[in-house]
Scaffold this motif. Structure first.
Motif, PDB file in Angstrom:
ATOM      1  N   GLU A   1     120.649  23.026  38.676  1.00  0.00           N
ATOM      2  CA  GLU A   1     121.190  21.669  38.518  1.00  0.00           C
ATOM      3  C   GLU A   1     120.293  20.850  37.589  1.00  0.00           C
ATOM      4  O   GLU A   1     120.773  20.051  36.791  1.00  0.00           O
ATOM      5  N   GLN A   2     118.974  21.072  37.698  1.00  0.00           N
ATOM      6  CA  GLN A   2     118.029  20.294  36.890  1.00  0.00           C
ATOM      7  C   GLN A   2     116.859  21.176  36.458  1.00  0.00           C
ATOM      8  O   GLN A   2     116.501  22.123  37.172  1.00  0.00           O
TER       9      GLN A   2
ATOM     10  N   THR B   1     114.191  22.901  38.576  1.00  0.00           N
ATOM     11  CA  THR B   1     113.563  22.074  39.614  1.00  0.00           C
ATOM     12  C   THR B   1     114.575  21.740  40.703  1.00  0.00           C
ATOM     13  O   THR B   1     114.198  21.345  41.797  1.00  0.00           O
ATOM     14  N   LYS B   2     115.838  21.921  40.425  1.00  0.00           N
ATOM     15  CA  LYS B   2     116.835  21.689  41.468  1.00  0.00           C
ATOM     16  C   LYS B   2     117.928  22.745  41.318  1.00  0.00           C
ATOM     17  O   LYS B   2     118.423  22.954  40.193  1.00  0.00           O
TER      18      LYS B   2
ATOM     19  N   GLU C   1     110.416  15.281  35.612  1.00  0.00           N
ATOM     20  CA  GLU C   1     109.765  15.157  36.918  1.00  0.00           C
ATOM     21  C   GLU C   1     108.543  16.072  37.023  1.00  0.00           C
ATOM     22  O   GLU C   1     108.463  16.942  37.902  1.00  0.00           O
TER      23      GLU C   1
ATOM     24  N   SER D   1     121.452  24.859  43.275  1.00  0.00           N
ATOM     25  CA  SER D   1     122.509  24.683  44.286  1.00  0.00           C
ATOM     26  C   SER D   1     123.090  26.060  44.637  1.00  0.00           C
ATOM     27  O   SER D   1     122.903  27.031  43.898  1.00  0.00           O
TER      28      SER D   1
ATOM     29  N   GLU E   1     121.900  30.552  48.569  1.00  0.00           N
ATOM     30  CA  GLU E   1     121.169  29.397  48.048  1.00  0.00           C
ATOM     31  C   GLU E   1     120.634  29.703  46.653  1.00  0.00           C
ATOM     32  O   GLU E   1     120.515  30.875  46.261  1.00  0.00           O
ATOM     33  N   ASP E   2     120.282  28.603  45.921  1.00  0.00           N
ATOM     34  CA  ASP E   2     119.539  28.719  44.651  1.00  0.00           C
ATOM     35  C   ASP E   2     120.213  29.638  43.650  1.00  0.00           C
ATOM     36  O   ASP E   2     119.584  30.504  43.048  1.00  0.00           O
TER      37      ASP E   2
END
Lengths: 289, 120
Positions: free
Chosen positions: B115-116, B88-89, B61, B91, B110-111
């Motif tokens: 994930e990605q 880029t992603k 992406e 959780s 957060e973060d």
């Protein structure tokens, strides 16, 4: 607290095993022991007074267990109704003691130091959780009909904050009474006695529902003597922060508070060890750098 | 050996792995944070590693800028560095800890978990 636990079959089995009643009837959870082995530094060295060792309440452990399991399933914990869409849930332990002047015990005070509650976070809920012990031998005098009425007030005010009824049959078993005290934060923001300590104080009484006679709180197991840390009342504050929390903030806070404690102790120790001035040759010994 | 040949691996040249998610096990106890973190004592955070080389794969992406930078880098590596392989992603995870007032706090941070991965 609505049971929102997502329990996998293996955990169910483990949980069933885990409910190992203690001699004094207190339940403990193997999970608690898993994450809190006796070698854990926190359990290992109780702060100052063993009585005040920092021990998470079962409620906080169950919140952590449930919401972290939800995360593993890709669910957002704040969707749970019980979390009130909060992403931070703080438990403050009661610091009050029994008011032994009055015998029988007609009123009970609960005192909380909420100074670490961040003003930057939005408060979305607050509840007072009080553990009612099984009353034990005094039971005979309780064989009566009609409900008990538990009433909660801010200290020094007779404005009713919250109330709930208690069935006499239920009062023979131990259990947690949960009262919504969110209103307290709105109407009585924490008083600033010292600019560091923000105190919240509640007063509780129980009456017979049909009349206004007050009940001896000992009969309902609401006295505080001899309670373990996990049986003390807790004030649970649900907050939501818009800004992304930085993990190091907690670290910095911890280090700062630890440093102030150390400085205080150092100063006190120095005062004790310094000889009185005025006698030549006996001045304070220069501390080796 | 014949089989690997058929897959077109070049002999003698160590092939750099492309940008992807790799394991990263974080142990709060080893970090010395277990004096204030009650749970978890460790967790899998993952990390992103590998090269962002031309052509960039769609699952990475890339932003338009990353596509341009990667193209420039492929034409003249000395003029432009490649784009970076980053998360880029992400959780959140739940943490139960003791705050500066010795209160037990549950917080969702957060973060905390990759994930990605992608090129930026």
């Amino acid at each position: 607290f609505q049971s929102a636990a997502i329990i996998t079959p293996s955990a169910q089995k483990r949980n069933r095993e885990a409910r190992i009643p203690h001699q004094d009837g207190q339940r403990s959870s193997k999970f608690f022991r898993d994450i809190f082995p006796s070698s854990h530094p926190i359990a290992g060295h109780p702060k100052e007074d063993p009585k005040d060792a920092i021990v998470p309440h079962e409620y906080m452990l169950s919140i952590y267990r449930t919401y972290s399991a939800a995360e593993k399933l890709g669910l957002n914990a704040s969707f749970f109704r019980s979390s009130k869409s909060a992403n931070t849930i703080t438990s403050f332990v009661d610091r009050g003691t029994d008011n032994l002047l009055h015998s029988p015990l007609r009123r009970q005070k609960y005192l909380f130091d909420v100074s670490t509650l961040s003003e930057k976070e939005e408060l979305v809920g607050a509840e007072l959780r009080i553990f009612r012990r099984a009353p034990g031998g005094l039971q005979t005098s309780l064989q009566r009909t009609g409900l008990y009425n538990i009433q909660l007030y801010p200290c020094g005010s007779n404005r009713l904050l919250a109330s709930r009824s208690l069935d006499p049959l239920d009062s023979t078993k131990s259990g947690w009474e949960v009262l919504d005290v969110w209103e307290m934060f709105k109407v009585h923001p924490p008083r600033q006695q010292h600019h560091q300590h923000q105190q919240l104080c509640f007063q509780l009484r129980v009456t017979l529902s049909k009349s206004d006679t007050e009940v001896d709180l000992r009969q309902l197991g609401l006295d505080k003597s001899g309670r373990s840390q996990q049986d003390k009342a807790i004030l649970v504050a649900y907050t939501r922060s818009k800004k992304r929390e930085n993990l190091f903030n907690e670290m910095k806070e911890k280090i700062k508070s630890q440093r102030t404690v150390d400085e205080k102790e150092g100063k006190a120790a120095e005062e004790v060890s310094l000889p009185k001035r005025g006698v030549r040759g006996e001045g304070p010994r220069r501390r080796r750098r | 050996t014949a089989l690997t040949n058929r897959h077109g691996k070049r002999h003698g040249k160590k092939s750099k792995t492309r940008c992807s998610k790799k394991a990263l096990h974080v142990n709060f106890k080893e970090l010395g944070w277990d004096d204030w973190i009650i749970a978890p004592l460790d967790y899998e955070a993952y990390h992103c590693e590998g090269v962002c080389d031309f052509p960039l794969r769609s699952h990475l992406e890339p932003t338009n800028h990353a596509i341009i930078q990667t193209l420039m880098n492929s034409m003249d590596p000395s003029s432009t560095p490649p784009s970076c392989c980053v998360p880029t992603k992400l959780s959140p995870i739940s943490i139960l800890y003791i705050d500066s007032g010795n209160n037990v706090v549950y917080k969702q941070y957060e973060d905390m978990v990759v994930e990605q991965c992608g090129c930026r």
